[in-house]
Design a protein around this motif. Structure first.
Motif, PDB file in Angstrom:
ATOM      1  N   UNK A 111       0.853  -1.192   0.000  1.00  0.00           N
ATOM      2  CA  UNK A 111       0.000   0.000   0.000  1.00  0.00           C
ATOM      3  C   UNK A 111       0.887   1.239   0.000  1.00  0.00           C
ATOM      4  N   UNK A 112       0.814   2.025  -1.082  1.00  0.00           N
ATOM      5  CA  UNK A 112       1.618   3.253  -1.182  1.00  0.00           C
ATOM      6  C   UNK A 112       0.736   4.460  -0.921  1.00  0.00           C
ATOM      7  N   UNK A 113       1.383   5.598  -0.750  1.00  0.00           N
ATOM      8  CA  UNK A 113       0.634   6.856  -0.732  1.00  0.00           C
ATOM      9  C   UNK A 113      -0.069   6.998  -2.089  1.00  0.00           C
ATOM     10  N   UNK A 114      -1.384   7.262  -2.097  1.00  0.00           N
ATOM     11  CA  UNK A 114      -2.107   7.347  -3.373  1.00  0.00           C
ATOM     12  C   UNK A 114      -1.510   8.371  -4.339  1.00  0.00           C
ATOM     13  N   UNK A 115      -0.756   9.339  -3.826  1.00  0.00           N
ATOM     14  CA  UNK A 115      -0.188  10.366  -4.714  1.00  0.00           C
ATOM     15  C   UNK A 115       1.141   9.912  -5.327  1.00  0.00           C
TER      16      UNK A 115
END
Ligand code: CXF
Ligand code: ZN
Length: 371
Positions: free
Chosen positions: A288-292
Motif C-alpha cells: 500500500x503506497x501513498x495514493x499520490x
C-alpha cells in the motif's frame, strides 16, 4: 433480529469497544456465521486511522472463521453446522468476476467498504439505529456475522483436525502473498526471487516461492527476528534492509532476478527491485503506497528485456478454488502459516493490535468462541 457482541471501531482516538449489537434478518444469498476466530490485518487498522474511504463507526474484521448458523433461501454452498472461512465479497457479474478474478470486482467498494449492503441497507444495528458493518462482506470482530454466498468457503472435511483459530486468516494476507507467487506471477522453478518485507504477505510469498521451486529465495526486512523466521519458512538467503541490498542481490544473482516481489509499497525499494530484473523478469507489487506516489523506471530496459511490472490485488485469488488449495498445502506441511499466528482472547483485541503494530506478532488471531 439476532443479538451479538461486536468490537466497535470509532477511529484511532479510542480503543475498540466490545458492545451489544443486533443483526438484520438474512437476505436470500446471505449466511449467518457464529464466529469462532478472526485474524487482524493492517487493513483493519488503516480503516481505524481513516486512511481508507470506509465510514466510521464500524464493526471491522475480515478474516473470520466460524460455524454456519442459518442460510438464506438461495444459498447452496453451505448448510447450518458447516465450518467456514470468510474472505472479501464481490458482485459475481462484472467483467472481472465473469473470469473468476473477483479481487478486481468492478463493484468492490459497495460490496466491501460501504458499511452497508451493496443495495444500501444496513446489516447491523445498535440501540435500534443502523451501525456500519458488512466490512469485506462480513464484519467478523463479533460473535456473529452476516456473510454472503460469494465470500464464504466451506472448510473441506480433510481439514477437520485443524482448528478454525488457525484457518481464520487464510482469506487475506496469506492468500495475497501465496496467490501473487502461484497465480499472478506464476513463478517458475529454478528462477531467483527476492521478496521485500517479511510480514504476513511476504512470509506467505516465501512459503509459496518454495512450493514453486524458485531458487534462490531472498528475503529482505529490517527486523532480524523476522528474517530468522523467513529462513525457517523457505528463504535461502536473507538481507537486512539496512545493508546494501542492491549490491548483495547483484552478487547473488548476477544475471538478475526472475521475480521481484514488493510488499512494502516504498517507492525507492520498488524502483530498486525493478532495476534488478533479469530479461522477462516480473516485479509484482502488492504494497500500500501513498495514493499520490508515482514510480520512475527506465523505459528501454523495461521494454527491451520484456520486463513486466504487475500490480496484484488479493493474489488474484478465486476463493472457492484457491483457499482449499492453500489448505491442502498447509495439511501437507508446505504452507505452515500457523508459525505466524499469535492468539488473543476477543476482549484482548486492543492488546492484539498493539502486538501487530510493534511487530511482536506477525498475525494476531482473536479467539472469539469455542468451536
Ligand atoms: C484485500 C484486498 C482485496 C482482495 C483481498 C484482500 N486486502 C485486505 O486487507
Ligand atoms: Zn486484510
Amino acid at each position: 433480529m439476532i443479538s451479538a457482541k461486536a468490537a466497535i471501531c470509532r477511529g484511532n482516538s479510542q480503543p475498540f469497544a466490545i458492545e451489544d449489537i443486533t443483526l438484520d434478518a438474512l437476505r436470500p444469498d446471505e449466511i449467518r456465521v457464529r464466529i469462532v476466530a478472526c485474524g487482524i490485518c493492517h487493513t483493519d487498522l488503516a480503516v481505524r486511522d481513516a486512511q481508507l474511504p470506509v465510514p466510521l463507526p464500524i464493526v471491522l474484521g475480515h478474516e473470520g472463521a466460524g460455524i454456519v448458523e442459518e442460510v438464506g433461501s438461495a444459498v447452496s454452498i453451505v448448510r447450518p453446522g458447516d465450518r467456514v472461512v470468510m474472505s472479501f465479497n464481490s458482485c459475481g457479474h462484472c467483467p472481472s468476476c465473469a473470469v473468476d478474478a473477483p479481487t478486481y470486482c468492478y463493484e468492490f467498494f459497495p460490496h466491501n467498504w460501504s458499511g452497508v449492503r451493496a443495495d444500501g441497507s444496513a446489516t447491523l444495528f445498535q440501540d435500534g439505529a443502523p451501525m456500519n458493518g458488512n466490512f469485506f462482506g462480513q464484519s467478523a470482530f463479533a460473535t456473529h456475522a452476516i456473510a454472503h454466498q460469494r465470500n464464504v468457503v466451506r472448510v473441506p472435511d480433510t481439514m477437520d483436525s485443524v482448528p478454525l483459530d488457525i484457518l481464520a486468516p487464510i482469506g487475506c494476507g496469506l492468500m495475497t502473498g501465496a496467490g501473487a507467487i502461484l497465480r499472478a506471477m506464476k513463478v517458475r522453478a529454478g528462477l531467483p526471487i527476492a521478496i521485500w518485507g517479511a510480514g504476513t504477505v511476504g512470509m506467505a510469498a516465501i512459503m509459496a516461492a518454495k512450493i514453486a521451486g524458485a531458487s534462490p529465495i531472498i528475503a529482505i526486512d529490517i527486523h532480524d527476528m523476522r528474517l530468522d523466521l523467513a529462513r525457517e519458512l523457505g528463504a535461502t538467503h536473507v538481507i537486512n534492509g539496512r545493508d546494501d541490498v542492491v549490491s548483495r542481490i547483484r552478487e547473488l544473482c548476477p544475471t538478475g532476478l526472475g521475480y521481484a516481489f514488493d510488499t512494502t509499497g516504498v517507492n525507492k525499494l520498488i524502483e530498486q527491485a525493478v532495476s534488478l530484473l533479469a530479461p522477462m523478469g516480473i516485479a509484482g507489487l502488492v504494497g500500500a503506497s501513498d495514493p499520490a506516489d508515482t514510480l520512475t523506471f527506465n523505459e528501454s530496459a523495461l521494454m527491451g528485456g520484456g520486463r513486466r511490472i504487475m500490480g496484484i490485488l488479493g493474489g488474484d485469488s478465486d476463493l472457492q478454488t484457491f483457499l482449499p488449495e492453500l489448505m491442502d498445502h498447509y495439511r501437507a506441511g508446505r504452507f505452515p502459516f500457523d508459525r505466524l499466528i499469535g492468539h488473543f482472547e476477543f476482549d484482548e483485541i486492543n492488546e492484539a493490535i498493539i502486538a501487530s503494530e510493534n511487530g511482536t506478532v506477525v498475525k494476531p488471531v482473536l479467539r472469539i468462541a469455542e468451536e
